[in-house]
Design an enzyme around this catalytic site. Structure first.
Site, short mmCIF file in Angstrom:
data_model
loop_
_atom_site.label_atom_id
_atom_site.label_comp_id
_atom_site.label_asym_id
_atom_site.label_seq_id
_atom_site.Cartn_x
_atom_site.Cartn_y
_atom_site.Cartn_z
N LYS A 24 16.58 -22.76 -12.33
CA LYS A 24 16.28 -23.47 -11.09
C LYS A 24 16.85 -24.88 -11.10
CE LYS A 24 12.20 -25.83 -10.51
NZ LYS A 24 12.13 -27.02 -9.66
N ARG A 95 11.69 -32.32 -4.54
CA ARG A 95 12.28 -33.55 -5.09
C ARG A 95 13.81 -33.45 -5.13
NH1 ARG A 95 11.42 -38.04 -7.88
NH2 ARG A 95 12.85 -38.57 -9.57
N ASP A 119 6.65 -31.88 -7.18
CA ASP A 119 5.40 -31.77 -7.92
C ASP A 119 4.69 -33.11 -8.04
OD1 ASP A 119 5.56 -29.09 -8.46
OD2 ASP A 119 6.61 -29.34 -10.35
#
Length: 431
Positions: A24, A95, A119
């Site tokens: 990811k 983000r 997060d």
């Protein structure tokens, strides 16, 4: 979008082979960097998760075409792009929206970014990004949004004030488009940073020192088209090692990218979990000692995260859950983020014996029998750690806010159920 809950029946042994998804944290900067070239780019092994889907929407919003050509193949063509104001709602979801700064600045000479989301694991400063951009010739103005402008990026000797992964990635992409040579020092060297650098080389960039903390970029290369496959996610591999250990299950992790697993394997060996390498597969046998290794002289050992190539911060939550099932005492030291440890109260409610010393340190004493409970997933990695805890617990657990897990792990419920887990997703997934 309806909130997602996992209902997990614990205590089942797993068995079989599983392949990790693409990384990811490599896919996100590579998708963003595809905007650097006006030629077509095809990416394979892209994890189909919420974060990549959101970034694809952002890429489309600046005028590029981005189409899924299969489950994990993504075709991007940024023939013409515009530095439009980016959607603040989309940027607030991930983000990684900050990763659009480098390619948009290079192609359009300006970009306005809303503050990025992601997060809630503590403060994640953006200063390193801005310092790097300024050294490459950009001006940065920060009010309710972040505005960057550059009439032309110029190579420079750039020293990052911390080895931030995303700041390294942004600086690397901007340096490829800058005129002249850039020395990028104190750079992050994680596998996903290396993956981005290899993708940029595939486009035609000239980069030396990939995998070290000093990269030399000979900029303003002519960038063309490329087909590139994202490397396997070493954090997912680490999560699967922990899963095999806590459920006492034999697992074969196929195409695991074993060259990037040395520090991860060492960290788990401290917990009494030894993996075997078979080519590019990693085998986790079920007959582990699960006995924490004391330091020399019988002292309490410590497992701490540090920048690559040391044990990764993203696996600390997984390691804490794993340690609850191991015999002995260990100090877990999370150095990178000041809120990442705050999920341990949920483990304590399930029966774990953990003392939270401060926001960065926890003492884990094991083994302890965990009991099913209703818990909430606070972030991607803690969410996966809660899933591991639920799978080895006695009884049934309910994990709310499982959306967070799915931001980082592709169809994890289906893939673990294929190994023998009992995870029910509510609502059921559409096909």
């Amino acid at each position: 979008m309806a909130p997602i809950q996992y209902i997990v029946e614990g205590g089942h042994r797993l068995k079989g082979a599983i392949e990790p998804s693409g990384n990811k944290n490599a896919a996100l900067p590579i998708i963003a960097a595809a905007l650097l070239t006006d030629h077509p780019v095809t990416l394979d092994n892209v994890p189909r998760i919420r974060d990549t889907e959101t970034l694809v929407e952002l890429v489309r919003s600046v005028g590029a075409s981005a189409e899924w050509r299969g489950r994990n193949r993504l075709a991007i063509h940024a023939k013409e792009i515009r530095a439009a104001d980016l959607d603040p709602d989309l940027c607030a979801r991930i983000r990684a929206s900050i990763l659009l700064a480098g390619p948009l600045l290079a192609r359009c000479g300006e970009v306005a970014l809303p503050p990025p989301g992601g997060d809630v694991i503590g403060r994640r400063r953006l200063d390193t990004h801005f310092l790097a951009f300024e050294q490459l010739g950009a001006t940065v103005t920060a009010t309710d949004k972040i505005e960057l402008r550059a009439s032309g990026l110029k190579g420079a000797d750039v020293f990052l004030d911390e080895p931030s992964v995303t700041a390294t990635e942004n600086a690397l992409v901007a340096a490829v488009a800058a005129h002249g040579t850039t020395y990028l020092r104190n750079a992050a060297s994680e596998p996903h940073v290396q993956d981005l650098a290899h993708f940029l080389v595939a486009l035609g960039a000239n980069i030396e020192g990939i995998g070290t903390n000093t990269m030399v970029i000979h900029g303003a290369s002519t960038l063309g088209q490329a087909s590139y496959a994202i490397q396997p996610d070493h954090i997912e591999v680490g999560s699967l090692i922990g899963l095999a250990a806590v459920t006492r299950s034999p697992l074969r992790i196929v195409r695991a990218g074993t060259e990037h697993l040395r520090s991860i394997r060492m960290g788990f060996e401290r917990l009494g979990i030894v993996c075997e390498v078979a080519g590019d597969d990693l085998i986790v046998p079920s007959d582990q000692t699960m006995k924490i290794k004391d330091d020399f002289g019988g002292h309490v050992p410590k497992l701490e995260d540090q920048p690559w190539p040391a044990f990764p911060a993203d696996l600390m939550s997984i390691a804490i859950v794993t340690a609850t099932q191991c015999e002995g005492v260990i100090l877990m030291f999370e150095k990178m983020f000041e809120s990442r440890m705050f999920f341990v109260d949920k483990l304590i409610s399930m029966g774990a014996r953990i003392v939270l010393c401060d926001p960065h340190r926890a003492i884990v004493a094991g083994p302890s029998q965990l009991r099913g409970a209703r818990v909430v997933s606070p972030d991607i990695r803690a969410g996966m750690a809660m899933l591991l805890a639920a799978l080895c617990a006695e009884g049934t657990s309910y994990i709310d806010n499982a959306d967070q897990i799915e931001r980082g792990y592709e169809r994890i419920d289906e893939r673990l159920n294929a190994l023998g887990a009992k995870i029910t997703r509510v609502p059921e997934r559409g096909r």
